[in-house]
Design a protein around this motif. Sequence first.
Motif, mmCIF file in Angstrom:
data_model
loop_
_atom_site.group_PDB
_atom_site.id
_atom_site.type_symbol
_atom_site.label_atom_id
_atom_site.label_comp_id
_atom_site.label_asym_id
_atom_site.label_seq_id
_atom_site.Cartn_x
_atom_site.Cartn_y
_atom_site.Cartn_z
ATOM 1 N N GLU A 4 0.837 -1.203 0.000
ATOM 2 C CA GLU A 4 0.000 0.000 0.000
ATOM 3 C C GLU A 4 0.875 1.259 0.000
ATOM 4 O O GLU A 4 0.590 2.233 -0.700
ATOM 5 N N HIS A 50 1.196 8.233 7.243
ATOM 6 C CA HIS A 50 0.493 6.960 7.046
ATOM 7 C C HIS A 50 1.430 5.790 7.390
ATOM 8 O O HIS A 50 1.044 4.838 8.069
ATOM 9 N N HIS A 107 1.034 2.745 10.225
ATOM 10 C CA HIS A 107 1.232 1.323 9.928
ATOM 11 C C HIS A 107 2.244 0.709 10.893
ATOM 12 O O HIS A 107 2.043 -0.407 11.393
ATOM 13 N N HIS A 122 -9.131 2.558 10.297
ATOM 14 C CA HIS A 122 -8.031 2.918 9.404
ATOM 15 C C HIS A 122 -8.498 2.965 7.941
ATOM 16 O O HIS A 122 -8.163 3.880 7.203
ATOM 17 N N ASP A 172 -7.056 5.384 5.014
ATOM 18 C CA ASP A 172 -6.996 4.824 3.659
ATOM 19 C C ASP A 172 -7.896 5.611 2.704
ATOM 20 O O ASP A 172 -7.525 5.880 1.560
HETATM 21 FE FE LIG Z 1 -3.225 1.917 5.321
#
Ligand SMILES: [Fe+2]
Length: 154
Positions: free
Chosen positions: A61, A76, A80, A115, A120
Amino acid sequence: MRIVWSQEYELGIVVIDRQHRRIVDLINDLDRLVGLPDARQGVERVLYDLVDYTESHFDFEEALMERAGYQELDGHHHLHRQFTFHLEALRQRHLAGEDVVEPLLRMLEKWLLNHILEEDLAYTEQVRDFINGIGKERLGSWVNENVRRHFRQA
Ligand SMILES: [Fe+2]
Protein backbone atom coordinates in the motif's frame (compact mmCIF):
# COMPACT_ATOMS: atom_id res chain seq x y z
CA MET A 1 -18.45 -13.99 12.11
CA ARG A 2 -16.59 -11.13 13.74
CA ILE A 3 -16.56 -8.71 10.84
CA VAL A 4 -19.04 -8.80 8.01
CA TRP A 5 -17.48 -7.12 5.01
CA SER A 6 -19.60 -4.31 3.72
CA GLN A 7 -19.50 -2.05 0.69
CA GLU A 8 -18.82 0.86 2.98
CA TYR A 9 -15.24 -0.49 3.41
CA GLU A 10 -14.59 -0.63 -0.35
CA LEU A 11 -12.20 2.03 -1.57
CA GLY A 12 -12.86 1.17 -5.19
CA ILE A 13 -9.21 0.18 -5.67
CA VAL A 14 -9.62 -3.49 -6.51
CA VAL A 15 -6.18 -4.70 -5.48
CA ILE A 16 -6.33 -2.93 -2.09
CA ASP A 17 -9.92 -3.97 -1.41
CA ARG A 18 -8.93 -7.58 -2.05
CA GLN A 19 -6.07 -7.31 0.45
CA HIS A 20 -8.29 -5.68 3.08
CA ARG A 21 -10.80 -8.51 2.67
CA ARG A 22 -8.04 -11.05 3.17
CA ILE A 23 -7.11 -9.34 6.48
CA VAL A 24 -10.78 -9.43 7.51
CA ASP A 25 -10.86 -13.17 6.66
CA LEU A 26 -7.86 -13.73 8.92
CA ILE A 27 -9.53 -11.79 11.76
CA ASN A 28 -12.64 -13.95 11.31
CA ASP A 29 -10.46 -17.09 11.31
CA LEU A 30 -9.06 -15.98 14.64
CA ASP A 31 -12.54 -15.27 15.99
CA ARG A 32 -13.71 -18.77 15.06
CA LEU A 33 -11.02 -20.21 17.34
CA VAL A 34 -12.25 -18.40 20.47
CA GLY A 35 -13.36 -20.83 23.14
CA LEU A 36 -12.35 -23.95 21.22
CA PRO A 37 -10.38 -26.51 23.19
CA ASP A 38 -6.76 -26.77 22.03
CA ALA A 39 -7.00 -23.52 20.12
CA ARG A 40 -3.48 -22.40 20.99
CA GLN A 41 -1.75 -23.85 17.94
CA GLY A 42 -4.44 -22.58 15.61
CA VAL A 43 -4.24 -19.13 17.16
CA GLU A 44 -0.49 -19.16 16.75
CA ARG A 45 -0.74 -20.04 13.07
CA VAL A 46 -3.40 -17.43 12.30
CA LEU A 47 -1.44 -14.82 14.25
CA TYR A 48 1.68 -15.60 12.28
CA ASP A 49 -0.24 -15.26 9.00
CA LEU A 50 -1.91 -12.09 10.18
CA VAL A 51 1.38 -10.39 11.09
CA ASP A 52 3.03 -11.56 7.89
CA TYR A 53 0.16 -10.64 5.57
CA THR A 54 -0.53 -7.29 7.23
CA GLU A 55 3.11 -6.23 6.95
CA SER A 56 3.14 -7.22 3.29
CA HIS A 57 -0.08 -5.33 2.66
CA PHE A 58 1.29 -2.20 4.36
CA ASP A 59 4.47 -2.33 2.25
CA PHE A 60 2.42 -2.77 -0.91
CA GLU A 61 0.00 0.00 0.00
CA GLU A 62 2.86 2.37 0.82
CA ALA A 63 4.54 1.57 -2.51
CA LEU A 64 1.27 2.41 -4.26
CA MET A 65 0.91 5.70 -2.36
CA GLU A 66 4.49 6.60 -3.19
CA ARG A 67 4.00 5.78 -6.87
CA ALA A 68 0.89 7.97 -6.89
CA GLY A 69 2.83 10.84 -5.28
CA TYR A 70 0.71 10.93 -2.11
CA GLN A 71 2.02 13.67 0.21
CA GLU A 72 0.85 12.20 3.51
CA LEU A 73 2.82 9.00 3.07
CA ASP A 74 5.14 9.62 6.06
CA GLY A 75 2.26 9.98 8.52
CA HIS A 76 0.49 6.96 7.05
CA HIS A 77 3.68 4.91 7.24
CA HIS A 78 4.01 5.87 10.90
CA LEU A 79 0.46 4.61 11.66
CA HIS A 80 1.23 1.32 9.93
CA ARG A 81 4.38 0.89 12.01
CA GLN A 82 2.52 1.65 15.25
CA PHE A 83 -0.09 -0.95 14.40
CA THR A 84 2.52 -3.57 13.48
CA PHE A 85 4.28 -2.87 16.78
CA HIS A 86 1.05 -3.44 18.78
CA LEU A 87 0.20 -6.56 16.84
CA GLU A 88 3.66 -8.03 17.35
CA ALA A 89 3.56 -7.17 21.08
CA LEU A 90 0.26 -9.06 21.42
CA ARG A 91 1.67 -11.98 19.46
CA GLN A 92 4.63 -12.14 21.86
CA ARG A 93 2.25 -12.12 24.85
CA HIS A 94 0.35 -15.00 23.26
CA LEU A 95 3.61 -16.90 22.73
CA ALA A 96 4.45 -16.29 26.41
CA GLY A 97 1.25 -18.14 27.36
CA GLU A 98 -1.17 -15.30 27.98
CA ASP A 99 -4.70 -15.45 26.57
CA VAL A 100 -4.80 -12.33 24.42
CA VAL A 101 -7.29 -13.37 21.76
CA GLU A 102 -10.24 -11.25 22.91
CA PRO A 103 -8.28 -7.97 23.39
CA LEU A 104 -6.47 -8.77 20.17
CA LEU A 105 -9.71 -9.19 18.23
CA ARG A 106 -11.10 -5.96 19.64
CA MET A 107 -7.93 -4.10 18.69
CA LEU A 108 -7.83 -5.59 15.19
CA GLU A 109 -11.46 -4.92 14.44
CA LYS A 110 -11.44 -1.35 15.71
CA TRP A 111 -8.12 -0.39 14.20
CA LEU A 112 -8.59 -1.92 10.77
CA LEU A 113 -12.06 -0.57 10.11
CA ASN A 114 -11.21 2.90 11.40
CA HIS A 115 -8.03 2.92 9.40
CA ILE A 116 -9.80 1.97 6.18
CA LEU A 117 -12.56 4.53 6.70
CA GLU A 118 -10.22 7.37 7.63
CA GLU A 119 -6.57 7.15 6.62
CA ASP A 120 -7.00 4.82 3.66
CA LEU A 121 -9.96 6.79 2.40
CA ALA A 122 -7.76 9.91 2.52
CA TYR A 123 -5.39 8.59 -0.16
CA THR A 124 -8.11 7.00 -2.29
CA GLU A 125 -8.85 9.85 -4.66
CA GLN A 126 -5.23 10.46 -5.53
CA VAL A 127 -4.43 6.79 -5.96
CA ARG A 128 -7.52 6.31 -8.13
CA ASP A 129 -6.49 9.26 -10.32
CA PHE A 130 -3.05 7.70 -10.69
CA ILE A 131 -4.60 4.32 -11.58
CA ASN A 132 -6.92 5.88 -14.15
CA GLY A 133 -4.02 7.76 -15.70
CA ILE A 134 -1.47 4.97 -15.98
CA GLY A 135 -3.54 2.61 -18.15
CA LYS A 136 -4.57 -0.99 -17.48
CA GLU A 137 -1.52 -2.70 -18.92
CA ARG A 138 1.12 -0.66 -17.10
CA LEU A 139 -0.90 -0.83 -13.90
CA GLY A 140 -1.14 -4.61 -14.24
CA SER A 141 2.60 -5.02 -14.54
CA TRP A 142 3.23 -2.60 -11.66
CA VAL A 143 0.81 -4.58 -9.44
CA ASN A 144 2.34 -7.94 -10.41
CA GLU A 145 5.86 -6.73 -9.77
CA ASN A 146 4.96 -5.24 -6.39
CA VAL A 147 2.91 -8.23 -5.25
CA ARG A 148 5.98 -10.37 -5.99
CA ARG A 149 8.23 -7.92 -4.17
CA HIS A 150 6.19 -7.45 -1.01
CA PHE A 151 4.18 -10.62 -0.39
CA ARG A 152 5.37 -14.00 0.78
CA GLN A 153 1.80 -15.40 0.82
CA ALA A 154 -0.42 -15.31 -2.23
FE1 LIG B 1 -3.23 1.92 5.32
